[in-house]
Scaffold this motif. Structure first.
Motif, short mmCIF file in Angstrom:
data_model
loop_
_atom_site.label_atom_id
_atom_site.label_comp_id
_atom_site.label_asym_id
_atom_site.label_seq_id
_atom_site.Cartn_x
_atom_site.Cartn_y
_atom_site.Cartn_z
N LEU A 31 -8.73 21.70 -91.27
CA LEU A 31 -8.24 20.51 -91.96
C LEU A 31 -6.75 20.61 -92.27
O LEU A 31 -6.18 19.74 -92.93
CB LEU A 31 -9.04 20.29 -93.24
CG LEU A 31 -10.54 20.00 -93.01
CD1 LEU A 31 -11.30 20.03 -94.33
CD2 LEU A 31 -10.74 18.67 -92.30
N GLY A 32 -6.12 21.69 -91.83
CA GLY A 32 -4.68 21.85 -92.09
C GLY A 32 -4.38 22.29 -93.52
O GLY A 32 -3.29 22.07 -94.02
N LYS A 33 -5.37 22.93 -94.14
CA LYS A 33 -5.20 23.32 -95.55
C LYS A 33 -5.12 24.84 -95.72
O LYS A 33 -5.40 25.36 -96.80
CB LYS A 33 -6.39 22.80 -96.39
CG LYS A 33 -6.62 21.31 -96.29
CD LYS A 33 -5.57 20.52 -97.02
CE LYS A 33 -5.93 19.04 -97.01
NZ LYS A 33 -4.80 18.19 -97.39
N GLY A 34 -4.78 25.54 -94.65
CA GLY A 34 -4.58 26.99 -94.78
C GLY A 34 -3.44 27.27 -95.75
O GLY A 34 -2.63 26.39 -96.04
N ASP A 39 3.88 28.45 -96.26
CA ASP A 39 3.46 27.16 -96.83
C ASP A 39 3.76 27.07 -98.32
O ASP A 39 3.63 25.99 -98.92
CB ASP A 39 1.95 26.93 -96.62
CG ASP A 39 1.58 26.88 -95.14
OD1 ASP A 39 2.49 26.65 -94.31
OD2 ASP A 39 0.40 27.09 -94.82
N ARG A 41 5.69 26.73 -101.77
CA ARG A 41 6.91 26.07 -102.25
C ARG A 41 7.09 26.48 -103.70
O ARG A 41 6.28 26.12 -104.55
CB ARG A 41 6.78 24.54 -102.14
CG ARG A 41 6.52 24.03 -100.72
CD ARG A 41 7.75 24.19 -99.83
NE ARG A 41 7.50 23.74 -98.46
CZ ARG A 41 7.06 24.53 -97.48
NH1 ARG A 41 6.81 25.82 -97.73
NH2 ARG A 41 6.85 24.07 -96.27
N TYR A 47 16.88 30.15 -99.82
CA TYR A 47 16.48 30.60 -98.48
C TYR A 47 17.33 31.78 -98.03
O TYR A 47 18.52 31.85 -98.34
CB TYR A 47 16.65 29.45 -97.48
CG TYR A 47 15.64 28.34 -97.66
CD1 TYR A 47 14.56 28.21 -96.80
CD2 TYR A 47 15.77 27.43 -98.71
CE1 TYR A 47 13.63 27.20 -96.97
CE2 TYR A 47 14.84 26.41 -98.89
CZ TYR A 47 13.77 26.30 -98.02
OH TYR A 47 12.86 25.29 -98.19
N PRO A 214 4.65 33.91 -87.40
CA PRO A 214 5.75 34.85 -87.59
C PRO A 214 5.70 35.43 -89.01
O PRO A 214 5.20 34.78 -89.94
CB PRO A 214 6.99 33.98 -87.40
CG PRO A 214 6.52 32.72 -86.74
CD PRO A 214 5.12 32.53 -87.20
N ARG B 29 7.01 19.56 -92.41
CA ARG B 29 6.72 20.68 -93.30
C ARG B 29 7.58 20.68 -94.57
O ARG B 29 7.08 20.85 -95.67
CB ARG B 29 6.92 22.02 -92.57
CG ARG B 29 5.85 22.32 -91.52
CD ARG B 29 6.08 23.70 -90.91
NE ARG B 29 6.11 24.74 -91.92
CZ ARG B 29 5.02 25.31 -92.44
NH1 ARG B 29 3.83 24.93 -92.04
NH2 ARG B 29 5.14 26.24 -93.36
N GLU B 30 8.88 20.51 -94.38
CA GLU B 30 9.80 20.70 -95.50
C GLU B 30 10.07 19.41 -96.27
O GLU B 30 10.20 19.43 -97.48
CB GLU B 30 11.14 21.30 -95.02
CG GLU B 30 11.01 22.59 -94.21
CD GLU B 30 10.36 23.73 -94.98
OE1 GLU B 30 10.47 23.76 -96.22
OE2 GLU B 30 9.72 24.58 -94.33
N THR B 35 2.11 21.03 -94.65
CA THR B 35 2.23 22.36 -94.04
C THR B 35 1.09 22.67 -93.07
O THR B 35 0.99 23.80 -92.59
CB THR B 35 2.29 23.44 -95.13
OG1 THR B 35 1.14 23.29 -95.98
CG2 THR B 35 3.55 23.31 -95.97
N GLY B 36 0.26 21.69 -92.78
CA GLY B 36 -0.80 21.92 -91.78
C GLY B 36 -0.23 22.08 -90.38
O GLY B 36 -0.82 22.75 -89.54
N HIS B 38 2.15 23.80 -87.94
CA HIS B 38 2.75 25.14 -88.00
C HIS B 38 3.87 25.30 -86.97
O HIS B 38 3.90 24.61 -85.96
CB HIS B 38 1.69 26.21 -87.76
CG HIS B 38 0.61 26.20 -88.81
ND1 HIS B 38 -0.68 26.59 -88.55
CD2 HIS B 38 0.63 25.84 -90.12
CE1 HIS B 38 -1.40 26.47 -89.66
NE2 HIS B 38 -0.63 26.02 -90.62
N ILE B 39 4.74 26.25 -87.25
CA ILE B 39 5.83 26.55 -86.32
C ILE B 39 5.66 27.99 -85.85
O ILE B 39 5.75 28.92 -86.65
CB ILE B 39 7.20 26.34 -86.98
CG1 ILE B 39 7.35 24.88 -87.39
CG2 ILE B 39 8.33 26.77 -86.04
CD1 ILE B 39 8.59 24.56 -88.18
N GLU B 77 -3.79 17.12 -90.75
CA GLU B 77 -4.32 16.68 -92.05
C GLU B 77 -4.93 15.28 -91.97
O GLU B 77 -5.71 14.90 -92.84
CB GLU B 77 -3.21 16.66 -93.11
CG GLU B 77 -2.68 18.02 -93.53
CD GLU B 77 -1.37 18.38 -92.85
OE1 GLU B 77 -1.17 17.93 -91.69
OE2 GLU B 77 -0.56 19.10 -93.45
#
Lengths: 826, 170
Positions: A31-34, A39, A41, A47, A214, B29-30, B35-36, B38-39, B77
């Motif tokens: 579901l993109g909720k990893g 991820d 913030r 940075y 990465p 993402r930003e 954030t679903g 990915h890069i 998502e």
């Protein structure tokens, strides 16, 4: 309720051990909720961009960051002299290997940022901290570094030549260690009696592990509490904390919390302390801001530890009927520019003790020179030393069979350790507790139709192809590790695993484990163990991992250890839960504790019809009104630190069949057949998945992947996915995987041996033996990895017999495969 | 210098100011905190960042955010609806098509396009069509299996397939 039989068949409990339970962790990923590190913030975050050396070897003569520091959005720029001024330490290696003469290896200092000299392309030179990543990158261009380039050396054997450039002044001759194992005299004696000696030089190529996520680090410093929180994509959070605190920051461990949430693949490359973890922790304190860094893929190639890179000479002594008499192996292992966390252990203790393989070879001697070069540090990657051992042994056996005119499967059968000989002590130390090697070999040979090979070769020739079949019998020391074994061999780390089972008042259970799942499905499998052993519903078990603040201790997930060591810790903690539960039940039921029996989640007393569920016991433990408070504490929460008494020894046979097109050099895998012994299987679906992925990584090394450095400049020529060939869906076939469960591990309570690395350990060898089987029919009998089309094509130019071309009738029917059908959407 | 972009993401309209160099992947993402997606690389090789742009699977690192102005984007998502997984997502769970989950977002998005656009998929064609997405964990075996299973669901014209059509046109 279930029967009261005391022995239960594996796989009979719903969602229990032996079932292909669907994974709990899948939903959030799908579901993109990893929750991967990148991820996160954090309010106020800055940075980080790491400036890296463009030279393989150079003195830094000046570094001017003044313009960068005043650039838009820049918070600070940190360099090596700042690091020294702050009095911080170096990154350690956790294995101290000894030389042949008993002295210890060379351990040159490794700073996370170069102090006055850079030693590989990618060595960190400066850390830019800015409000945005783009601002950090822009400012990096304003840093002026003047280098005085030095001569570089990139290949292991070149580094120990007399005139080689010296990487570290305190490692003369670029030698880290010159190590040996085995009985040299007995081995020489065996060779003196040999009927035949096979000699072989092989290169186990350098590769990059490349998990798809990465590496990523987020560091937070709390100046009120003087505490750090480090979110990092690691396989081993407690190790990161220990090394960071003890060797680098020199602060108490309770001041640092290391969190490793979802991690997108590890394969060994994320089980180290990395310079960036040190740099971000330091930077967070220096600038008083949360800081974040994520490698881009090009940076992965320059900063993740590389793997393998052995140059090996091996010799196998045989008697006239093909019985192995002795084995001699001599390796130069390229360690890269610095010692990474595990590096010294990989070509030595993780590799050479496995050289006996599945065979009764009575005399073995191995020596390994670990050498420094101007390349990225080299460390563990799936299999870590064991694929290298398997590769030289199994290639030698094939070469010997060819030279002596013996069948490859038959010569292996003749030399296998028989199952009746278990437990079997190999000449190099490992004691195999169980295994039926013959069974796996026969299963694989049968499934691969080894008998029909000659016919298939003829058929391929008619189609203009060279067909080859390769066999690899592997065995690996897994379930790392008995702490005592670590200590004896120079390890500065234990090998036990921790598990805590905490029942909640409602009867649900939380499992805390020091292992770390980054794709292996521990949330599912560990819940299966608790469901099976304690009768808690699968949905009522939750796993907590990857957080030093929540988990007492752990050694993470490496070396196929999580089920065998981590799972065993869960079983023992569960036994302690049951023992306490029996005493609580006896008190409430008003019976003797000896009469309380636990089965399928229920405590029953013999001779009565009294019964309490484990949930009721948990409730009583947290609401101790009718409770034996004079005998024990309230609560139901047990912990186990499980130190294994031996390694486990997963084993099996892998068979690869492929076809080479001599016109193009292209190698097409036709079948990949394996038969494994992993002991008891906890979740067949997940085990199959682990084997599939392992095979793909072995095939990748054999056919596609390789790191190339320019020998003169030391530049990395394969620094992105454009230049480094990762295995893709079209490069692989479906795999034919089978296993047997007839030889469970004898020394852990689950009987499991581990399955994470097995696929990789045998696969590269099986592929290369198949390539050589195909090519030797036309007189080409040597090839190093990768067997890429250009290399195969070139090698076939040396063929001593005519290369096949398709016959007219065969070519008429060829070429109709792999067509994409009926695209209509574009 | 900033560009204004206006687009639809998973049915929601969004407007933002972006620098010209901002990639669509970075934007998602930003800037949107989604954030679903990915890069996984920096050379448009891995496919981890694949999303649907007006129904086409696109590696979102190959587009600048401003180029997506006026488009309708679906990310991982936005695939499930009414608490129900999309057939491709469901097939991935059923057939163990994922391990670490990192390539999964892009892999699933690529396969959604694939099962929507191609009839007669078989193992060989799926392996050819998926070569823009790298997975390091699974060896692709179970991804191929999941793809063929999801394609079967589409071929049989189930309600789930209709649900996806609706979603993609939203």
């Amino acid at each position: 309720m279930g029967t009261m039989t005391s022995k239960r068949e594996s796989g009979t409990v719903p969602n229990g051990i032996g079932r292909s339970v669907k994974r709990t962790e899948d939903a959030r990923f799908l579901l993109g909720k990893g929750r991967y590190t990148d991820d996160l913030r954090i309010p106020g975050q800055a940075y980080i961009y790491v400036v890296r050396s463009p030279h393989a070897h150079a003195n830094i003569t000046s570094l001017d960051a003044s313009e960068a520091k005043s650039a838009s959005g820049v918070v600070d720029v940190l360099i090596g002299s700042d690091y020294l001024d702050d009095g911080l330490g170096t990154l350690p290696c956790i294995w101290q290997v000894r030389n042949k003469n008993g002295s210890v290896m060379a351990e040159p200092a490794r700073y996370p940022v170069a102090v006055d000299r850079v030693r590989y392309v990618g060595d960190a030179v400066a850390v830019v901290i800015a409000e945005t990543l783009d601002q950090a990158k822009d400012a990096a261009d304003l840093i002026v570094v003047e280098y005085e380039p030095l001569a570089a050396v990139v290949a292991g054997p070149d580094a120990i030549m007399p005139q080689a450039p010296i990487v570290h002044n305190d490692a003369p001759g670029n030698l880290c260690f010159d190590w040996e194992i085995g009985n040299r005299a007995a081995t020489e004696d065996a060779f003196s009696r040999a009927h035949h000696i096979t000699r072989l030089d092989v290169i186990n190529s350098r590769i990059v592990p490349n998990p798809m996520e990465p590496r990523s680090v987020v560091a937070i410093y709390d100046d009120i509490a003087d505490e750090y929180t480090l979110h990092t994509s690691t396989q081993n959070p407690h190790l990161v904390r220990s090394l960071l605190c003890k060797s680098v920051l020199r602060i108490p461990e309770h001041k640092v919390r290391v969190v490793s949430a979802d991690v997108g693949g590890g394969f060994g490359v994320k089980c180290h302390l990395y310079p960036e973890e040190v740099l971000l922790t330091w930077a967070a304190r220096r600038c008083g801001r949360p800081v974040r860094w994520t490698a881009d893929r090009s940076e992965t190639f320059l900063s993740d530890a590389h793997a393998r890179d052995h140059v090996t000479h091996g010799e196998l002594a045989l008697d006239s009927d093909g019985t192995f008499l002795g084995l001699r192996v001599s390796t130069v292992a390229n360690l890269g520019a610095y010692l990474s966390t595990w590096s010294a252990s990989i070509p030595t203790y993780a590799s050479a003790p496995n050289l006996a393989g599945q065979y009764t070879t009575p005399a073995i001697y191995a020596e390994v020179k670990g050498v420094f070069t101007n390349t990225v540090p080299v460390d563990a990657y799936r299999g870590a030393g064991r694929p290298e051992a398997n590769y030289i042994v199994e290639r030698l056996i094939d070469a010997a069979a060819r030279e002596m005119g013996l069948d490859r499967v038959e010569i292996r059968r003749r030399n296998l350790v028989p199952s009746a000989a278990m437990p079997y002590a190999t000449p190099l130390g490992p004691v195999y507790d169980s295994g039926d090697f013959r069974k796996c070999l026969d299963m694989a040979a049968g499934n691969a139709d080894y008998e029909g090979l000659a016919e298939r070769k003829q058929d391929a020739l008619r189609r203009g192809k060279l067909l080859g079949l390769g066999v690899s019998c592997y065995i690996e020391a897994c379930g790392v590790s008995p702490s005592r074994a670590n200590g004896i061999s120079g390890g500065r780390i234990g090998g036990f695993e921790m598990a805590e089972i905490r029942f909640n008042p409602d009867g649900s259970a939380t499992v805390f484990s020091g292992t770390h799942s980054h794709g292996q499905g521990h949330e599912t499998v560990f819940a299966q163990i608790v469901t099976d052993k304690l009768g808690v519903p699968f949905e009522s078990v939750m796993l907590v991992q990857g957080d030093t603040a929540r988990i007492a201790f752990g050694h993470g997930t490496v070396g196929s250890r999580s089920a065998a060591v981590g799972g065993s810790a869960i079983v023992v903690a569960g036994e302690r839960i049951v023992a306490k539960g029996k005493r609580i039940a006896a008190h409430i039921m008003e019976v003797d504790v000896e009469d309380v029996h636990f089965e399928d989640g229920e405590f029953r007393s013999r001779g009565t019809n009294k019964v309490m569920t484990i949930a009721e016991i948990a409730h009583a433990a947290y609401l101790p009104i009718n409770y034996p408070l004079d005998q024990m504490d309230p609560g139901l929460d047990e912990i186990c630190f499980y130190d294994p008494t031996n390694f486990t020894f997963p084993n099996g046979t892998q068979i690869c069949e492929l076809e080479i097109d001599p016109q193009t050099g292209h190698v097409e895998l036709k079948r990949f057949v394996v038969a494994d012994d992993f002991g008891r299987i906890l979740n067949p679906m997940i085990v199959h998945g682990q084997v599939h992925g392992g095979i793909a990584q072995g095939v990748g090394q054999a056919l596609l992947e390789t790191v190339v450095y320019d020998a003169d400049s030391g530049q990395l020529l394969t620094g992105s996915f454009m230049d480094y060939a990762m295995p893709r869906s079209c490069d692989l076939p479906s795999f034919e995987v089978s296993y047997h469960e007839d030889s469970p591990c004898t020394h852990n309570p689950l009987g499991v041996k581990g399955c994470g690395e097995a696929g990789t350990i045998g696969a590269a060898t099986a592929v290369m033996n198949a390539v050589l089987d195909a090519m030797s029919s036309v007189g080409v009998d040597h090839m190093d990895m990768p067997a890429s089309p250009s290399r195969v094509w070139r090698a076939l130019r040396a063929a001593t017999s005519k290369l096949p071309r398709p016959t007219a009738s065969a070519s008429a029917t060829a070429g109709n495969g792999n067509q994409v059908g009926n695209a209509h959407g574009e | 210098m900033a560009n204004k972009v206006s687009l639809t993401v998973n049915g929601r309209s969004v407007q933002r100011e972006v620098e010209p160099r901002t990639l669509l992947a970075t934007f998602l993402r930003e800037h949107l905190g989604m954030t679903g997606t990915h890069i996984g690389c920096d050379t448009s090789q891995c496919g981890c960042c694949t999303v649907l742009v007006d129904g086409d699977a696109v590696k979102s690192c190959t587009m600048f955010a401003f180029q997506a102005n006026g488009t309708s984007i679906t990310t991982i998502e936005g695939l499930a609806s009414d608490g129900r997984m999309h057939p491709v997502q469901a097939a991935f769970q059923e057939h163990h098509g994922l391990q670490c989950g990192f390539c999964t977002s892009g892999m699933v998005m690529s396969i959604v396009e694939l099962v929507e656009k191609y009839d007669g998929l078989d193992e060989a064609s799926v392996r050819e069509l998926l070569d823009g997405n790298i997975c390091r964990c699974t060896g692709y075996h179970n991804i191929v299996k999941a793809t063929l299973a999801a394609a079967d669901v589409y071929r049989s014209g189930s309600a789930a397939a209709t649900h996806t059509d609706t979603l993609l046109r939203s």
